[in-house]
Write an enzyme that holds these catalytic residues in place. Structure first.
Site, PDB file in Angstrom:
ATOM      1  CB  CYS A   1       9.057 -27.081   2.581  1.00 12.47           C
ATOM      2  SG  CYS A   1      10.340 -25.980   3.164  1.00 12.47           S
TER       3      CYS A   1
ATOM      4  CB  THR B   1      10.788 -23.514   6.378  1.00  5.87           C
ATOM      5  OG1 THR B   1      11.240 -23.552   5.040  1.00  5.87           O
ATOM      6  CG2 THR B   1       9.658 -22.527   6.521  1.00  5.87           C
TER       7      THR B   1
ATOM      8  CB  CYS C   1      10.078 -22.702   2.267  1.00  4.19           C
ATOM      9  SG  CYS C   1       8.725 -23.616   3.003  1.00  4.19           S
TER      10      CYS C   1
ATOM     11  CE1 TYR D   1      15.203 -31.478   3.208  1.00  4.92           C
ATOM     12  CE2 TYR D   1      17.420 -31.049   4.000  1.00  4.92           C
ATOM     13  CZ  TYR D   1      16.204 -30.584   3.534  1.00  4.92           C
ATOM     14  OH  TYR D   1      15.996 -29.236   3.383  1.00  4.92           O
ATOM     15  CB  ILE D   2      17.448 -32.487  -1.013  1.00  2.00           C
ATOM     16  CG1 ILE D   2      17.033 -31.365  -0.047  1.00  2.00           C
ATOM     17  CG2 ILE D   2      16.981 -32.170  -2.430  1.00  2.00           C
ATOM     18  CD1 ILE D   2      17.605 -29.994  -0.354  1.00  2.00           C
TER      19      ILE D   2
ATOM     20  N   GLY E   1      12.575 -16.440   6.156  1.00  2.00           N
ATOM     21  CA  GLY E   1      13.109 -15.586   7.222  1.00  2.00           C
ATOM     22  C   GLY E   1      12.838 -14.118   6.965  1.00  2.00           C
TER      23      GLY E   1
ATOM     24  CD  GLU F   1      12.848 -13.158  -3.711  1.00  2.00           C
ATOM     25  OE1 GLU F   1      13.170 -13.339  -2.529  1.00  2.00           O
ATOM     26  OE2 GLU F   1      13.442 -13.711  -4.669  1.00  2.00           O
TER      27      GLU F   1
ATOM     28  CD  GLU G   1      -0.841 -49.002  20.528  1.00  3.85           C
ATOM     29  OE1 GLU G   1      -1.219 -49.338  21.659  1.00  3.85           O
ATOM     30  OE2 GLU G   1      -1.476 -49.282  19.489  1.00  3.85           O
TER      31      GLU G   1
ATOM     32  CE  LYS H   1      10.188 -32.024   1.175  1.00  4.23           C
ATOM     33  NZ  LYS H   1      11.081 -31.718   2.306  1.00  4.23           N
TER      34      LYS H   1
ATOM     35  CD  GLU I   1      12.685 -34.714   1.817  1.00  6.09           C
ATOM     36  OE1 GLU I   1      12.264 -34.638   2.968  1.00  6.09           O
ATOM     37  OE2 GLU I   1      12.929 -33.703   1.129  1.00  6.09           O
TER      38      GLU I   1
ATOM     39  CG  HIS J   1      -4.778 -50.278  20.849  1.00  4.16           C
ATOM     40  ND1 HIS J   1      -3.597 -50.816  20.411  1.00  4.16           N
ATOM     41  CD2 HIS J   1      -5.740 -51.217  20.588  1.00  4.16           C
ATOM     42  CE1 HIS J   1      -3.822 -52.025  19.916  1.00  4.16           C
ATOM     43  NE2 HIS J   1      -5.112 -52.281  20.008  1.00  4.16           N
TER      44      HIS J   1
END
Ligand code: FAD
Length: 460
Positions: A48, A312, A43, A179-180, A16, A35, A442, A51, A183, A437
């Site tokens: 992300c 993210t 991320c 989810y972490i 961000g 920073e 599909e 990972k 995963e 296909h």
């Protein structure tokens, strides 16, 4: 803005913050970004990107196994954790530098330092220097939480450490059902570890569609991951080179590593918010309006620190919208509806829109279309896996309000399906679309028969 040294001071150079800084600088603002760790944020450095690289690594095991059914003889394979981590780190360092270069090119000044607020226009750096800014953006992200304290919690790692383990753990216990956790269970299992996932709730992935949750759980268990629900880690004890993991209910597990992935907390502490009047919302994040403005008129906050949707692309969109609003003369609110999301589990989940439960609670009529089938590839590979595709449709308008996929390529499918859902496509639009296909996707345009239809009692 002449009284200020910069027009914008950004605290936190993650998804961000970097986007906001770049766009503001390109619009002519004098921008400084602080920073404290590494540019790129969660991320890029420990989220992300690394990972997904580990996820790719973990999937080769299945590929090697599947190859036999297609006539290939794959020589005895072996895996080297140190090589994977070194290669991953090289890529992360390259990306980090790219983030720095992007900011440089845009004319934003980067300061490698922690920054805290002193008052609503002043930020202090770690060396004591103070910078006066017309606007301040808080984009400090979030950090792993370990939940309630338990004996031996100091032995547990979070996702942060999982990216840098000196040795590959053969037995892993993961506490968490989000989810972490899911995963990393897939990553460690795919790379050859015995994995036990311990989750206090009834089923993994709270908040996802119930069929998706159940489907993934069955698949994970079929692929050798032990899932224990309704239970927590009560204590962790060192036992020589290993750990004894005591569960509520009395069971005990032995592990080389214990990972906690029980949630993340917005980084709102010790950044001087109390000096400015910036308020915290009920969700624990910085309180903001739809333009990401805090309760102080010149201070904004975007991304995970606001604890809205912690992804993210959402942080990036919020950062961009902030810069457009404040420096581009184009007030922009971010639309947080129909955000697609994925879980890079084995198999993968891709989803957008409402779950069946949400739809049934909100809509007068909900129609459900569901298909489960063995993917074509599994016919020759012999892999024991099933794909789940599900559409949730608003019965009265025929609009597709939710699309849920579990299976190979699910994330890629969900990204494209999200366009249709966002545009308000109806089930009839899906049906009018020619199938491609042979693909798994599909199925989304050929599900003719409704599986179920529900009327909301209060609405009828
Ligand atoms: C393991 C894991 C996997 C993930 N996978 C995905 C995924 O697949 N897809 C997805 O969309 N999202 C994923 N996410 C979430 C995603 O990483 C975050 O939503 C995103 O990084 C949020 O961006 P941000 O800018 O809000 O914060 P961050 O990217 O966390 O950046 C905040 C930055 O601020 C810095 N900082 C903090 N305080 C200060 C201070 N006082 N002074 C200076 N600097 C400071 C931090 O060091 C950090 O670099 C994952 C997260 C994790 C942990």
């Amino acid at each position: 803005m002449a009284d200020y040294e910069v027009d914008l001071f950004v605290i936190g150079g993650g998804s961000g913050g970097v986007r906001a800084a770049r766009i503001a600088a390109e619009q002519g603002a004098r921008v400084m970004v602080a920073e404290e760790y590494r540019l790129g944020g969660t991320c890029v450095i420990r989220g992300c990107v690394p990972k997904k690289l580990l996820v790719y690594a973990s999937r080769f095991r299945g590929d090697f196994e599947d190859a036999a059914g297609f006539g290939w003889t794959v020589p005895q394979s072996s895996f080297d954790w140190a090589t994977l981590i070194a290669n991953k780190d090289r890529e992360i360092t390259r990306l980090e530098a790219a983030y720095g270069a992007t900011l440089d090119e845009a004319g934003a000044k980067i300061v490698k330092s922690r920054a805290v607020l002193v008052d609503s226009h002043t930020v202090q750096l770690a060396n004591g220097d103070r910078v006066r800014a017309a606007y301040i953006l808080i984009s400090t992200g979030a950090a792993p939480s370990y939940g309630d304290p338990i004996p031996g919690i100091e032995h547990a790692i979070s996702s942060n450490e999982a990216f840098h383990l000196p040795e590959f753990p053969r037995r892993v216990v993961i506490q968490g059902g989000g989810y972490i956790a899911v995963e990393f269970a897939g990553i460690f299992a795919g790379l050859g570890a015995h994995v036990t996932l311990v989750y206090r709730g009834e089923n993994i992935l709270r908040g996802f569609d119930d069929d998706v949750r159940q489907h993934l759980r069955v698949e994970m268990e079929a692929h050798g991951i032990r899932v224990i629900t309704g239970c927590r880690v009560a204590a962790i004890e060192r036992a020589g080179a290993h750990f004894s993991v005591h569960l509520t209910g009395g069971n005990q597990l032995t592990a080389d590593r214990v990972m906690f992935a029980v949630g993340r907390r917005p980084n709102v502490a010790k950044i001087g918010l109390e000096q400015t009047g910036v308020e915290i919302a009920k969700n624990g994040g910085v309180a903001v309006d739809e333009y990401s403005r805090t309760t102080v008129q010149n201070i904004y906050a975007v991304g995970d620190v606001t604890n809205r949707i912690n992804l993210t692309p959402v942080a990036i969109r919020e950062g961009h919208a902030f810069a457009d609003t404040v420096f581009g003369g184009k007030p922009t609110a971010v639309d947080h509806t129909n955000v697609p999301t994925a879980v890079f589990s084995d198999p993968e989940i891709g989803t957008v829109g409402l779950t069946e439960t949400q739809a049934r609670a909100r809509l007068a009529r909900t129609d459900v279309y569901k298909a489960m089938f063995k993917p074509l590839k599994a016919t020759l590979s012999g892999r024991d896996t099933t794909v789940l595709m599900k559409l949730v449709v608003e019965g009265r308008s025929d609009r597709v309000v939710g699309c849920h996929v579990v299976g190979e390529g699910a994330a890629e499918i969900a990204q494209v399906a999200a366009i249709a859902v966002k545009m308000g496509a109806t089930k009839a639009d899906f049906d009018a679309t020619m199938a491609l296909h042979p693909t798994a996707a599909e199925e989304l345009v050929t599900m003719r028969k409704r599986t179920a239809s529900y009327a909301r009692e209060a609405a009828e």
